[in-house]
Design a protein around this motif. Structure first.
Motif, PDB file in Angstrom:
ATOM      1  N   ALA A 102       7.211  18.976  24.586  1.00  0.00           N
ATOM      2  CA  ALA A 102       8.370  17.889  24.177  1.00  0.00           C
ATOM      3  C   ALA A 102       7.840  17.126  23.111  1.00  0.00           C
ATOM      4  N   VAL A 103       6.931  16.630  23.553  1.00  0.00           N
ATOM      5  CA  VAL A 103       6.241  15.423  22.522  1.00  0.00           C
ATOM      6  C   VAL A 103       5.961  16.006  21.172  1.00  0.00           C
ATOM      7  N   ALA A 104       5.190  17.206  21.362  1.00  0.00           N
ATOM      8  CA  ALA A 104       4.799  17.968  20.150  1.00  0.00           C
ATOM      9  C   ALA A 104       6.142  18.385  19.241  1.00  0.00           C
ATOM     10  N   GLY A 145      14.509  14.920  33.421  1.00  0.00           N
ATOM     11  CA  GLY A 145      15.767  15.540  32.738  1.00  0.00           C
ATOM     12  C   GLY A 145      16.080  14.786  31.501  1.00  0.00           C
ATOM     13  N   GLY A 146      15.278  13.604  31.248  1.00  0.00           N
ATOM     14  CA  GLY A 146      15.649  13.092  29.781  1.00  0.00           C
ATOM     15  C   GLY A 146      14.848  13.801  28.800  1.00  0.00           C
ATOM     16  N   MET A 147      13.907  14.466  29.085  1.00  0.00           N
ATOM     17  CA  MET A 147      12.947  15.058  28.188  1.00  0.00           C
ATOM     18  C   MET A 147      13.773  15.915  27.116  1.00  0.00           C
ATOM     19  N   PRO A 148      14.370  16.861  27.569  1.00  0.00           N
ATOM     20  CA  PRO A 148      15.436  17.719  26.657  1.00  0.00           C
ATOM     21  C   PRO A 148      16.516  16.872  26.004  1.00  0.00           C
ATOM     22  N   SER A 197      25.332  21.683  23.305  1.00  0.00           N
ATOM     23  CA  SER A 197      25.483  20.562  24.458  1.00  0.00           C
ATOM     24  C   SER A 197      25.400  21.095  26.192  1.00  0.00           C
ATOM     25  N   LEU A 198      26.100  22.313  26.025  1.00  0.00           N
ATOM     26  CA  LEU A 198      25.801  22.835  27.496  1.00  0.00           C
ATOM     27  C   LEU A 198      24.494  23.332  27.850  1.00  0.00           C
ATOM     28  N   GLY A 199      24.004  23.964  26.794  1.00  0.00           N
ATOM     29  CA  GLY A 199      22.593  24.434  26.972  1.00  0.00           C
ATOM     30  C   GLY A 199      21.601  23.507  27.424  1.00  0.00           C
ATOM     31  N   VAL A 200      21.738  22.226  26.560  1.00  0.00           N
ATOM     32  CA  VAL A 200      20.810  21.200  26.834  1.00  0.00           C
ATOM     33  C   VAL A 200      20.867  20.634  28.047  1.00  0.00           C
ATOM     34  N   GLY A 201      22.388  20.355  28.806  1.00  0.00           N
ATOM     35  CA  GLY A 201      22.642  19.956  29.767  1.00  0.00           C
ATOM     36  C   GLY A 201      21.836  20.967  31.091  1.00  0.00           C
ATOM     37  N   VAL A 202      21.893  22.062  30.973  1.00  0.00           N
ATOM     38  CA  VAL A 202      21.250  23.084  31.732  1.00  0.00           C
ATOM     39  C   VAL A 202      19.659  22.790  31.749  1.00  0.00           C
ATOM     40  N   ALA A 235      16.124  13.736  25.061  1.00  0.00           N
ATOM     41  CA  ALA A 235      15.354  13.028  24.104  1.00  0.00           C
ATOM     42  C   ALA A 235      15.198  13.808  23.015  1.00  0.00           C
ATOM     43  N   VAL A 236      14.799  14.934  23.110  1.00  0.00           N
ATOM     44  CA  VAL A 236      14.649  16.073  22.021  1.00  0.00           C
ATOM     45  C   VAL A 236      16.129  16.298  21.481  1.00  0.00           C
ATOM     46  N   PHE A 237      17.037  16.372  22.206  1.00  0.00           N
ATOM     47  CA  PHE A 237      18.324  16.724  21.596  1.00  0.00           C
ATOM     48  C   PHE A 237      18.817  15.425  20.856  1.00  0.00           C
ATOM     49  N   TRP A 238      18.798  14.278  21.297  1.00  0.00           N
ATOM     50  CA  TRP A 238      19.133  12.860  20.560  1.00  0.00           C
ATOM     51  C   TRP A 238      18.413  12.568  19.604  1.00  0.00           C
ATOM     52  N   LEU A 239      17.075  12.455  19.721  1.00  0.00           N
ATOM     53  CA  LEU A 239      16.160  12.039  18.890  1.00  0.00           C
ATOM     54  C   LEU A 239      16.011  12.942  17.654  1.00  0.00           C
ATOM     55  N   GLY A 240      16.549  14.181  17.977  1.00  0.00           N
ATOM     56  CA  GLY A 240      16.440  15.254  16.892  1.00  0.00           C
ATOM     57  C   GLY A 240      17.639  15.020  16.081  1.00  0.00           C
ATOM     58  N   ALA A 241      18.820  14.394  16.419  1.00  0.00           N
ATOM     59  CA  ALA A 241      20.019  14.502  15.592  1.00  0.00           C
ATOM     60  C   ALA A 241      19.681  13.563  14.659  1.00  0.00           C
TER      61      ALA A 241
END
Length: 259
Positions: A120-122, A156-159, A139-144, A161-167
């Motif tokens: 995730a960090v990479a 659970g915050g890891m995906p 969104s549903l996939g990231v939630g899973v 963080a990738v999702f929202w920091l990547g936006a």
């Protein structure tokens, strides 16, 4: 004092207690600064001392008194169109993550945990971004993934963080509000499931008591640091602390340090 700590942390050495305290404070700094990352720092380090299952219950107890009021303050800024689908699928996937946690042995879980955090960090540090508003399938996939990781290791915050920091359209304020709101609601949901599975115990609650003060101070310091830092500093500090925590926790070093 030693007798009291021994009763609260049975089987934990003085060095192990120091690791738990350091993990709590480092995680609190990251959590206050970024809105996520407490578990990503705490879980790899705490798992070395008390194992992943006990660490999962402990992290819930430490964070609960802080997660709810923080979520309440950030709820108005959150984008509920993104938060709600993630909450739904994360809740449905949580029991599967808990099953994996209980099924896999301790060392395997430590390898998986460190590997997930480092990946995730990479990904976040690579500068990857996506454009536009996330669709429902994404969104549903990231939630899973969030639910699975939350059940396995409370990360659970890891995906997310990738999702929202990547936006690319999201700034740090929006990212932080989304994460804080999600964590507050999901904490209540996951607590009920953890209690039903026997992971959230009275022993975990008592173990959390001496760590509350350190976590609260670190959370306060991280929150105030957030007000002063630039966008680039915000991201770099978060990535660096999470990366180092995951590296230190690798079972690879056990023979060298006598763990």
């Amino acid at each position: 004092m030693n007798d009291l700590l021994g009763s609260l942390f049975p089987g934990v050495s003085a060095a192990g207690l120091a690791v738990l305290l350091a993990a709590t404070m480092l995680g609190g700094l990251v959590r206050g600064f970024t809105g996520f990352g407490f578990a990503m720092v705490f879980m790899p380090l705490a798992s070395m001392v008390i194992g992943p299952v006990a660490a999962l219950g402990l992290i819930w107890c430490i964070d609960l008194p802080f997660a709810l009021p923080i979520a309440a303050r950030n709820a108005r800024q959150a984008e509920w169109r993104e938060v709600l689908p993630l909450l739904l699928t994360a809740t449905l996937a949580l029991p599967a993550g808990l099953w994996l946690l209980l099924w896999l042995d301790r060392e395997t879980m430590r390898w998986i945990l460190a590997g997930l955090v480092l990946t995730a960090v990479a990904l976040m540090a690579s500068g990857w971004r996506y454009h536009g508003r996330p669709g429902i399938p994404l969104s549903l996939g990231v939630g899973v993934l969030s639910g699975l990781f939350n059940g396995m290791a409370s990360i659970g915050g890891m995906p997310l963080a990738v999702f929202w920091l990547g936006a690319q359209r999201n700034d740090r304020h929006k990212t932080r509000a989304n994460l804080q709101t999600f964590f507050g609601i999901s904490t209540l949901i996951s607590g009920a499931i953890l209690w039903q599975k026997g992971i959230l115990t009275m022993a975990a609650m008592m173990m959390a008591v001496p760590l509350f003060a350190g976590y609260g101070v670190a959370l306060w310091a991280g929150t105030h640091g957030f007000q002063l830092a630039s966008e680039s500093t915000f991201r770099r500090i978060a990535y660096a602390v999470i990366f180092l925590s995951a590296m230190v926790s690798l079972p690879l070093w056990d023979g060298l340090v006598g763990r």
